[in-house]
Scaffold this motif. Structure first.
Motif, PDB file in Angstrom:
ATOM      1  N   ARG A  46     -15.657  -1.451 -20.737  1.00  0.00           N
ATOM      2  CA  ARG A  46     -16.018  -2.417 -21.770  1.00  0.00           C
ATOM      3  C   ARG A  46     -14.851  -3.328 -22.123  1.00  0.00           C
ATOM      4  N   VAL A  47     -13.643  -2.791 -22.077  1.00  0.00           N
ATOM      5  CA  VAL A  47     -12.469  -3.633 -22.317  1.00  0.00           C
ATOM      6  C   VAL A  47     -12.388  -4.719 -21.251  1.00  0.00           C
ATOM      7  N   ARG A  48     -12.622  -4.338 -20.003  1.00  0.00           N
ATOM      8  CA  ARG A  48     -12.566  -5.331 -18.931  1.00  0.00           C
ATOM      9  C   ARG A  48     -13.709  -6.333 -19.045  1.00  0.00           C
ATOM     10  N   LYS A  49     -14.900  -5.868 -19.456  1.00  0.00           N
ATOM     11  CA  LYS A  49     -16.035  -6.778 -19.620  1.00  0.00           C
ATOM     12  C   LYS A  49     -15.764  -7.845 -20.674  1.00  0.00           C
ATOM     13  N   LEU A 185      -6.245 -14.909 -32.476  1.00  0.00           N
ATOM     14  CA  LEU A 185      -6.821 -13.739 -33.133  1.00  0.00           C
ATOM     15  C   LEU A 185      -8.341 -13.837 -33.201  1.00  0.00           C
ATOM     16  N   ASP A 186      -8.822 -14.995 -33.621  1.00  0.00           N
ATOM     17  CA  ASP A 186     -10.266 -15.182 -33.743  1.00  0.00           C
ATOM     18  C   ASP A 186     -10.948 -15.111 -32.379  1.00  0.00           C
ATOM     19  N   GLU A 187     -10.283 -15.580 -31.345  1.00  0.00           N
ATOM     20  CA  GLU A 187     -10.873 -15.480 -30.008  1.00  0.00           C
ATOM     21  C   GLU A 187     -10.918 -14.033 -29.541  1.00  0.00           C
ATOM     22  N   PHE A 188      -9.877 -13.268 -29.858  1.00  0.00           N
ATOM     23  CA  PHE A 188      -9.876 -11.837 -29.535  1.00  0.00           C
ATOM     24  C   PHE A 188     -11.078 -11.155 -30.181  1.00  0.00           C
ATOM     25  N   SER A 189     -11.286 -11.427 -31.468  1.00  0.00           N
ATOM     26  CA  SER A 189     -12.429 -10.836 -32.174  1.00  0.00           C
ATOM     27  C   SER A 189     -13.743 -11.294 -31.559  1.00  0.00           C
ATOM     28  N   LYS A 190     -13.824 -12.577 -31.235  1.00  0.00           N
ATOM     29  CA  LYS A 190     -15.056 -13.121 -30.656  1.00  0.00           C
ATOM     30  C   LYS A 190     -15.383 -12.445 -29.329  1.00  0.00           C
ATOM     31  N   LEU A 191     -14.408 -12.312 -28.458  1.00  0.00           N
ATOM     32  CA  LEU A 191     -14.650 -11.738 -27.138  1.00  0.00           C
ATOM     33  C   LEU A 191     -15.120 -10.288 -27.234  1.00  0.00           C
ATOM     34  N   MET A 192     -14.528  -9.519 -28.130  1.00  0.00           N
ATOM     35  CA  MET A 192     -14.924  -8.122 -28.267  1.00  0.00           C
ATOM     36  C   MET A 192     -16.343  -8.002 -28.808  1.00  0.00           C
ATOM     37  N   LEU A 193     -16.703  -8.833 -29.796  1.00  0.00           N
ATOM     38  CA  LEU A 193     -18.033  -8.743 -30.380  1.00  0.00           C
ATOM     39  C   LEU A 193     -19.104  -9.296 -29.442  1.00  0.00           C
ATOM     40  N   VAL A 194     -18.775 -10.324 -28.689  1.00  0.00           N
ATOM     41  CA  VAL A 194     -19.725 -10.842 -27.697  1.00  0.00           C
ATOM     42  C   VAL A 194     -20.006  -9.771 -26.635  1.00  0.00           C
ATOM     43  N   MET A 195     -18.958  -9.022 -26.276  1.00  0.00           N
ATOM     44  CA  MET A 195     -19.158  -7.940 -25.311  1.00  0.00           C
ATOM     45  C   MET A 195     -20.180  -6.933 -25.828  1.00  0.00           C
ATOM     46  N   THR A 196     -20.088  -6.565 -27.101  1.00  0.00           N
ATOM     47  CA  THR A 196     -21.051  -5.605 -27.648  1.00  0.00           C
ATOM     48  C   THR A 196     -22.457  -6.187 -27.670  1.00  0.00           C
ATOM     49  N   PHE A 197     -22.585  -7.468 -27.984  1.00  0.00           N
ATOM     50  CA  PHE A 197     -23.900  -8.106 -27.974  1.00  0.00           C
ATOM     51  C   PHE A 197     -24.520  -8.035 -26.590  1.00  0.00           C
ATOM     52  N   ASN A 198     -23.702  -8.238 -25.567  1.00  0.00           N
ATOM     53  CA  ASN A 198     -24.206  -8.216 -24.194  1.00  0.00           C
ATOM     54  C   ASN A 198     -24.477  -6.804 -23.681  1.00  0.00           C
ATOM     55  N   VAL A 316     -22.013 -10.287 -35.214  1.00  0.00           N
ATOM     56  CA  VAL A 316     -21.915 -11.123 -34.013  1.00  0.00           C
ATOM     57  C   VAL A 316     -20.713 -12.057 -34.055  1.00  0.00           C
ATOM     58  N   ALA A 317     -20.041 -12.157 -35.193  1.00  0.00           N
ATOM     59  CA  ALA A 317     -18.838 -12.991 -35.305  1.00  0.00           C
ATOM     60  C   ALA A 317     -18.011 -12.474 -36.463  1.00  0.00           C
ATOM     61  N   ALA A 318     -16.690 -12.574 -36.330  1.00  0.00           N
ATOM     62  CA  ALA A 318     -15.805 -12.116 -37.397  1.00  0.00           C
ATOM     63  C   ALA A 318     -14.465 -12.839 -37.303  1.00  0.00           C
ATOM     64  N   THR A 319     -13.918 -13.164 -38.449  1.00  0.00           N
ATOM     65  CA  THR A 319     -12.564 -13.694 -38.557  1.00  0.00           C
ATOM     66  C   THR A 319     -11.910 -13.027 -39.758  1.00  0.00           C
ATOM     67  N   MET A 320     -10.604 -13.225 -39.918  1.00  0.00           N
ATOM     68  CA  MET A 320      -9.924 -12.719 -41.105  1.00  0.00           C
ATOM     69  C   MET A 320      -9.160 -13.866 -41.738  1.00  0.00           C
ATOM     70  N   GLN A 561      -6.317  -7.447 -38.322  1.00  0.00           N
ATOM     71  CA  GLN A 561      -7.498  -8.029 -37.673  1.00  0.00           C
ATOM     72  C   GLN A 561      -7.776  -7.367 -36.331  1.00  0.00           C
ATOM     73  N   ILE A 562      -6.733  -7.008 -35.593  1.00  0.00           N
ATOM     74  CA  ILE A 562      -6.942  -6.324 -34.316  1.00  0.00           C
ATOM     75  C   ILE A 562      -7.659  -4.999 -34.540  1.00  0.00           C
ATOM     76  N   ILE A 563      -7.187  -4.225 -35.512  1.00  0.00           N
ATOM     77  CA  ILE A 563      -7.784  -2.917 -35.772  1.00  0.00           C
ATOM     78  C   ILE A 563      -9.201  -3.065 -36.317  1.00  0.00           C
ATOM     79  N   VAL A 564      -9.406  -3.998 -37.251  1.00  0.00           N
ATOM     80  CA  VAL A 564     -10.750  -4.207 -37.799  1.00  0.00           C
ATOM     81  C   VAL A 564     -11.710  -4.658 -36.704  1.00  0.00           C
ATOM     82  N   THR A 565     -11.240  -5.461 -35.768  1.00  0.00           N
ATOM     83  CA  THR A 565     -12.084  -5.887 -34.646  1.00  0.00           C
ATOM     84  C   THR A 565     -12.527  -4.694 -33.816  1.00  0.00           C
TER      85      THR A 565
END
Length: 641
Positions: A46-49, A185-198, A316-320, A561-565
């Motif tokens: 999932r990290v790679r995805k 930071l916001d892109e990191f959060s976005k990529l991780m949450l988009v992965m879960t959506f997919n 589906v989206a998060a920022t701090m 933000q990294i940990i909360v993501t």
């Protein structure tokens, strides 16, 4: 040698463990359970995805100096770090570097170590303290290397600062660096949450072709709770300067870049370039203000079938962000991130802190540009008529005939004032719909829409004395504009066949659903309940517990933000699994034609006689048993055997 001087790395010393095992001593009381290879491989995949590893490498290349002498390769990679954090989140453990170190040292098989490219630690009991310290240092450095690429507010955080030091940190802060790191930071959060959506199946992802959102802020505490206010920072610095012996100064705040979250009371929304001057009121309760940050979260909701649970309510989206700073702009960032899910923009719902309170140029225009329609409640001072153009009235998001009866114009105000009940209010809102101007031509690229009088056109909804000569349809009774309600001056909407309106002039009031109707109420209630429910699940007391800093001790905005993501990522995965499980249950009930599920009788109860209770399986007749004799053949009592 005293107990405090014991060196377990000295081979000549053999400690007396008593009844404790070496594994317990090495784990400081814990027995480390091995994590199965399948789970490790799942999280690593999932990290790679997510695609975050490529972005981290790109940012590292971007920040690299032109010339470097190189160095030893990292013992722990970002791939291993994020995988380890996902493993901690999955089992509900605290996000401590010690827990992450223990995963790398004790809880991975040889196959999992090879997958994450980790070397095997020295497993001997003698010298284990030095080995654990080495792995802890490597784990901490690996996390900070990743954090350094994304932290918008880099500073020293090992000790409390004087107010003069805080002032100097603020003065030398690099705004451009902050903006670029914040985007990372916001892109990191976005990529991780988009992965879960997919990770959802296609039918669930595409249950609706639109992405509807409900967003809000929730508090995230800092590991250190002492704060300050920029409003009185200069005064505190001046007071410090008068102290002769600097060593007597009490330690001040650690994080210069945090703020006061207002738990109750009025909140502000500082725009770019403005300074947040929020400070705790000494006269008020201390519980009203907390020092920390805000996590901005958007949850997926359903505007087509609100409350039907066609898909899980994922973040589906998060920022701090800092409290009281750029609230509107963070909402726009959430909408932009949500668009990367590949669905059409739909309705964006929020409480009064957003659309009802923000300036159009900070939120409404950007939201419309991103393709989202607003859904919100109105402030009390914005109910009823709010100006208008060309003679028409702007009322709660709609454009109405100037002859609309006052009882309909002020229906919402009368409801809030307790003058009418909800049933009467709904009837008035329904009646008011007839007086709304009709759309003749939809909005063009410049946001201009052509409207006409509701008494005109092929399907008029009202009658009007000013339009009697043009009336062509008399097939049914319609509400009429009374002579007393006619305007003193017939403006364009009353004298022309149609008029062009600039939608930007009413954008602050515009909504996806007509305000006050049952349709609006059902969606707004569903949307608010969804985001409030999500906030409650991820805050204190839950598996993720993002509000409290007691389960994440790494200091700083970026680390938080990294940990909360990672915690939100785990929350989404849990929600998806629970949603699928519930669907399987529902399908099983359907296949049984709605008949109640018969509880299975245990095999021992079905087949075996219980001599202790002298019972038989259900439905099995009890055989007749001969009564034991009361005497023996000699006439005496029975023998004891």
């Amino acid at each position: 040698m005293s107990a405090g001087d014991i060196d377990y790395g000295f081979t000549g010393y053999e400690p007396d463990l008593g009844g404790m095992t070496q594994a317990e001593v090495m784990g400081r009381g814990r027995i480390h359970q091995l994590i199965d290879d399948e789970t490790v491989a799942l999280m690593e995949g999932r990290v790679r995805k997510a695609g975050v590893l490529e972005r981290l490498q790109a940012w590292r290349d971007e920040d690299a100096v032109a010339f470097s002498i190189g160095g030893r390769p990292s013992l722990i990679s970002e791939r291993a770090m994020i995988t380890g954090m996902l493993l901690l989140a999955k089992e509900g453990s605290a996000m401590f570097m010690t827990n992450l170190r223990d995963i790398f040292m004790f809880r991975l098989s040889d196959a999992s170590r090879a997958l994450l490219n980790l070397e095997a630690p020295h497993s001997a009991f003698v010298g284990h303290i030095g080995e654990k310290a080495r792995w802890y240092s490597n784990t901490t450095r690996a996390f900070q290397r990743m954090n350094d690429l994304m932290d918008p507010f880099p500073q020293e955080r090992h000790r409390g600062k004087t107010y003069a030091e805080i002032q100097e940190i603020l003065r030398t802060h690099d705004i451009q660096l902050e903006e670029s790191r914040k985007q990372r930071l916001d892109e990191f959060s976005k990529l991780m949450l988009v992965m879960t959506f997919n990770e959802q199946s296609r039918p669930i992802r595409r249950a609706s072709k639109k992405i509807d959102l409900s967003f809000d802020q929730t508090f995230v505490g800092t590991p250190t709770t002492k704060g300050y206010s920029r409003k009185n920072l200069a005064r505190r610095v001046a007071e410090e300067a008068k102290v002769q012996e600097k060593k007597t100064l009490k330690p001040g705040p650690v994080d210069a870049f945090a703020g006061w979250h207002v738990s109750s009371g009025p909140r502000t929304d500082a725009a770019k370039g403005q300074v947040d001057l929020t400070t705790p009121d000494r006269k008020a309760s201390t519980d009203e203000y907390r020092w920390g940050w805000e996590i901005n979260i958007a949850v997926r909701v359903d505007s087509e079938e609100p409350g039907k649970h066609r898909f899980p309510a994922l973040a589906v989206a998060a920022t701090m962000s800092l409290p009281n700073v750029r609230v509107a702009e963070e909402a726009v960032s959430l909408m932009r991130s949500a668009k990367t899910l590949g669905l059409e923009p739909g309705v964006a719902d929020a409480d009064k802190q957003y659309f009802a309170n923000s300036l159009p140029e900070r939120l409404h225009h950007d939201a419309r540009e991103e393709g989202f329609e607003a859904s919100t409640d109105y402030r009390i001072d914005r109910l009823g008529p709010q100006g208008g153009d060309h003679g028409a009235l702007y009322i709660e998001g709609g454009t109405y005939c100037p002859g609309t009866p006052e009882s309909l114009q002020y229906a919402t105000k009368e409801l809030h004032g307790g003058l009418i009940d909800t049933e009467t209010y709904r009837e008035r809102i329904k009646s008011r719909k007839a007086f709304q101007l009709h759309v003749k031509e939809k909005a063009d690229a410049k946001g201009r829409v052509v409207l006409r009088c509701p008494a005109l056109g092929p399907s008029p909804t009202v009658t009007c004395p000013l339009r009697e000569l043009l009336k062509t349809v008399t097939d049914k009774t319609r509400p009429g504009v009374e002579s007393d309600d006619l305007p003193d001056f017939a403006d364009k909407i009353c004298s022309q066949h149609s008029v062009s309106f600039d939608t930007a002039k009413n954008i602050r009031q515009a909504q996806a659903f007509e305000y006050g109707t049952k349709e609006w109420d059902e969606f707004h209630t569903h949307a608010r309940n969804s985001i409030e429910s999500l906030n409650e699940q991820i805050k204190s007391g839950g598996t993720e517990d993002i509000e409290s800093a007691t389960r994440r001790r790494v200091r700083g905005f970026g680390a938080a933000q990294i940990i909360v993501t990672i915690l939100l990522t785990n929350f989404n995965l849990r929600k998806i699994a629970a949603f699928i499980s519930d669907k399987i249950k529902e399908e099983a009930k359907r296949q049984s034609n709605g008949e109640p599920v018969v509880r299975t009788v245990r095999r021992r109860d079905r087949e075996f006689y219980n001599p202790y209770t002298d019972t038989y399986p259900p439905g099995v007749a009890r055989p007749d048993k001969a009564k034991p004799p009361t005497t023996d053949e000699t006439g005496g009592p029975p023998l004891r055997t």
